[in-house]
Design an enzyme around this catalytic site. Sequence first.
Site, PDB file in Angstrom:
ATOM      1  N   GLU A 120       0.549  -1.733   0.109  1.00 20.25           N
ATOM      2  CA  GLU A 120       0.126   0.505   0.109  1.00 20.25           C
ATOM      3  C   GLU A 120       0.700   1.744   0.322  1.00 20.25           C
ATOM      4  O   GLU A 120       0.917   2.403  -0.412  1.00 20.25           O
ATOM      5  CB  GLU A 120      -0.784   0.014   1.150  1.00 20.25           C
ATOM      6  CG  GLU A 120      -2.100  -0.753   1.236  1.00 20.25           C
ATOM      7  CD  GLU A 120      -1.701  -2.270   1.601  1.00 20.25           C
ATOM      8  OE1 GLU A 120      -0.635  -2.576   2.329  1.00 20.25           O
ATOM      9  OE2 GLU A 120      -3.273  -3.349   2.153  1.00 20.25           O
ATOM     10  N   PHE A 166     -11.418  -6.189  14.426  1.00 15.27           N
ATOM     11  CA  PHE A 166     -10.067  -6.866  13.602  1.00 15.27           C
ATOM     12  C   PHE A 166      -9.718  -5.670  12.731  1.00 15.27           C
ATOM     13  O   PHE A 166     -10.789  -5.321  12.222  1.00 15.27           O
ATOM     14  CB  PHE A 166     -10.418  -7.938  12.971  1.00 15.27           C
ATOM     15  CG  PHE A 166      -9.663  -9.348  12.146  1.00 15.27           C
ATOM     16  CD1 PHE A 166      -8.541  -8.853  12.244  1.00 15.27           C
ATOM     17  CD2 PHE A 166     -10.065  -8.808  10.980  1.00 15.27           C
ATOM     18  CE1 PHE A 166      -7.483  -9.439  11.439  1.00 15.27           C
ATOM     19  CE2 PHE A 166      -8.801  -9.275   9.919  1.00 15.27           C
ATOM     20  CZ  PHE A 166      -7.900  -9.674  10.354  1.00 15.27           C
ATOM     21  N   GLN A 167      -8.738  -5.714  12.786  1.00 16.75           N
ATOM     22  CA  GLN A 167      -8.045  -4.818  11.553  1.00 16.75           C
ATOM     23  C   GLN A 167      -8.999  -3.026  12.091  1.00 16.75           C
ATOM     24  O   GLN A 167      -9.358  -2.521  10.808  1.00 16.75           O
ATOM     25  CB  GLN A 167      -7.966  -4.616  10.329  1.00 16.75           C
ATOM     26  CG  GLN A 167      -7.644  -6.179  10.017  1.00 16.75           C
ATOM     27  CD  GLN A 167      -7.243  -6.621   8.390  1.00 16.75           C
ATOM     28  OE1 GLN A 167      -8.118  -6.850   7.703  1.00 16.75           O
ATOM     29  NE2 GLN A 167      -5.979  -7.544   8.009  1.00 16.75           N
ATOM     30  N   LYS A 199     -17.728  -0.435   6.045  1.00 16.86           N
ATOM     31  CA  LYS A 199     -18.756  -1.327   6.004  1.00 16.86           C
ATOM     32  C   LYS A 199     -19.922  -0.807   5.414  1.00 16.86           C
ATOM     33  O   LYS A 199     -20.493  -1.301   4.975  1.00 16.86           O
ATOM     34  CB  LYS A 199     -17.851  -2.965   6.477  1.00 16.86           C
ATOM     35  CG  LYS A 199     -18.688  -3.801   6.093  1.00 16.86           C
ATOM     36  CD  LYS A 199     -17.740  -5.160   5.438  1.00 16.86           C
ATOM     37  CE  LYS A 199     -18.275  -6.511   4.618  1.00 16.86           C
ATOM     38  NZ  LYS A 199     -17.428  -6.428   3.838  1.00 16.86           N
ATOM     39  N   MET A 213      23.991   9.074   0.674  1.00 17.81           N
ATOM     40  CA  MET A 213      23.890  10.755   0.844  1.00 17.81           C
ATOM     41  C   MET A 213      24.336  10.408   2.903  1.00 17.81           C
ATOM     42  O   MET A 213      24.938  11.531   2.745  1.00 17.81           O
ATOM     43  CB  MET A 213      21.697  10.883   1.062  1.00 17.81           C
ATOM     44  CG  MET A 213      21.503  11.718   1.254  1.00 17.81           C
ATOM     45  SD  MET A 213      23.037  13.630  -0.007  1.00 17.81           S
ATOM     46  CE  MET A 213      22.035  13.778  -0.739  1.00 17.81           C
TER      47      MET A 213
END
Lengths: 573, 165
Positions: A50, A112-113, A162, A468
Amino acid sequence: MDITGRKLFVRALQEEGVDTIFGYPGGMVTDVMDELYKQQDIRLVLPRHEQALIHEAEGYAKSTGKVGVCLVTSGPGATNTITGLADAHYDNIPLVCFTGQVPLGLIGNDAFQEVDIVGMTRSITKYGVTVRSRRELGKIIKMAFHIARTGKPGPVLVDLPKDIQLMPGDAHYPQSVSIRGYKPNEGVHVGQLKKAYKLIKSAQRPLILAGGGVLLGNAQEELRRLAETMRIPVVTTVMGKGALPSGHPYYIGNSGMHGRYAANIAVSECDVLFSIGTRFNDRITGDLNEFAPKAKIVHIDIDTAAISRNVVVDVPIVADAKLALEKLNEWAEPKNTKRWLEEIRALDKENPLEMRRDKGMTPQMVMEGINAAFDRGIITTDVGQHQMWATQYIELNEHKKFITSGGLGTMGFGFPAAVGAKIANPDQPVVCITGDGGFQMNMQEMATAIAEDAPVIVCLLNNQYLGMVRQMQQLFYGKRYEATCLRRRTTCPPNCKGPNGACPPYLPDFMQFAKAYGAHGIRVERETEIAAALAEAKSYTDAPTVIEFLISSDELVLPMVQGGNPMSKMILK
Amino acid sequence: MKNRWIALYVENDVGVLAKVSGLFSGKSYNLQSLTVGTTEDETVSRMTICVASDDITFEQIKKQLNRMVEVIKVIDLTNVPLHMKEILFAKVLRCTTADKEEVFQIAQVFDVQVADIGKDSVLLECKLTERRNNELIALLRSKFRHIEIVRGGAVAIESISTSCR
């Protein structure tokens, strides 16, 4: 007739003209995903992570000017977007990111999540909201696109529980939206602009400092006209690179920490600094007390909050870059700046941007090879030394776009951004200039590039170090290379001061990596092979190509200004 | 650094207070007090905010607030005639009879109400300016060892013809 939230979601995207979504599935977005399956207008791109998903949407948005649309699930899907959203926020890239969320009734239960993604991203989005009623869904999506693309663009997050996705409700998607607290600046204060013009007109040593706002506002042409009519030299920030073609006679180069010597001295010596679309980041100003010490400063920016924040200016103007420049062009008259231009050219001759040419392949040679191979297309970079070399040596014209992570400096940006840009611009060559450190942060996207038929050309400058930081260690930390050698293993001596002939091999083998994904791999060890390698890469249209340039580990980005020092105090050698 | 005041009209929505207060912590602005409540329009809340800052930072704070989508209007109250009051409860505990007597006298002088009383404690309910509240607390502290203070932060509205701050 009522329709479900998921149906309205897809309808809204269609009405917004969305052609591509970058989406990763998960429990809380399966319903909208299922709805996307049923239609053909919108292409769903499946990245492999993601964070990369957001960078791909950024590459898409920056290369097209359209809003990048993202769809991820709740919890880890959402938290993985955070770095990308911060990057987009910093560099003002219009995105709308939809995150799935647990049903309204479960919010707050540590389901959950479940995460409070709106809370987590509050300071790195332009706007974020959880849809709490089905009735508001259409309005909120409309608001999201409007806010993302207008004013100073930025990412907007819409959290979709949802049950909202499943709930039936109004089928209508509004055509417009009015937000009482959000009225982007549209006009320009002519009085202030006149003051600015008078100042430039009276200047002996005027200088234009162009930032990313010029590109965001599509004002390159107006800027070129102003510079040409009034004969004013131009320096750019990293994000402003490309505001004027790099070959233009009035273009000096980038200013700032790794800017061109003549550009930084010009900032220090000018008597009027006409700055536009920059927020005077510390990488541009260095020590604030010694920034443009001789200059009266004009500052044009669309964001009120960018004005007089870091640098106190003499003439502040809140305006869109294009509008302001158009107006100035109506008044612009030629000035005599011959001596000033000559002075700057002499400075440039004194300390030009130039790397050694006597032994082996240098980054400059790679950049010159890329310049020669591509006269059009999109170039993205990752973050680190290669990025600074690219900002120094890559030449841009009207047909070349440069996409880099300027504000946040996000390693892992370059490759997915290139994939996103290629998906949006299949007919244009897309080149990603990257380093061996940053590339490894998101190289799983090779699968996306193959799957989505995005044959980008990755120019990987491998110096076997996180260069760097290594450069800082070399210059300021007594060559104590803690945690920057990418060959280092537990078998290495504890106080290594650099390569000693008995070093373990580099991992991974990028040629094997390319092969594993079905991409092309070319390894370049000598400068004489650069042109042929790029030509070969250009000939492959079936799959991406990784060209690995093996460069020396101790190559430095020069000139450089140490953080906090005045910009005129440059380390040149 | 001096104290400055802002009246902030915001959307009466979930998360707006968090966003506004997050700006102050995220950017290291020195928030002194913040009160919030709905207005005559129930979709709009008004905050009264006090910050300690220099001129440049204060300008920046106002701009940063202004660019939030949820912020409808920012009003600088620093130099505006207004009425500003803060609610404060002061409980004096373990009082002797003489102590109570003294608390009553103080209440009278400060023109505040004795809201509650028990065997050995007194509760004062004060609706004063912030400065006057500070003075009251200082006085109570100097006289009594056991006190309990709850303050609400200031609420302000622009004057009609008189002012009090």
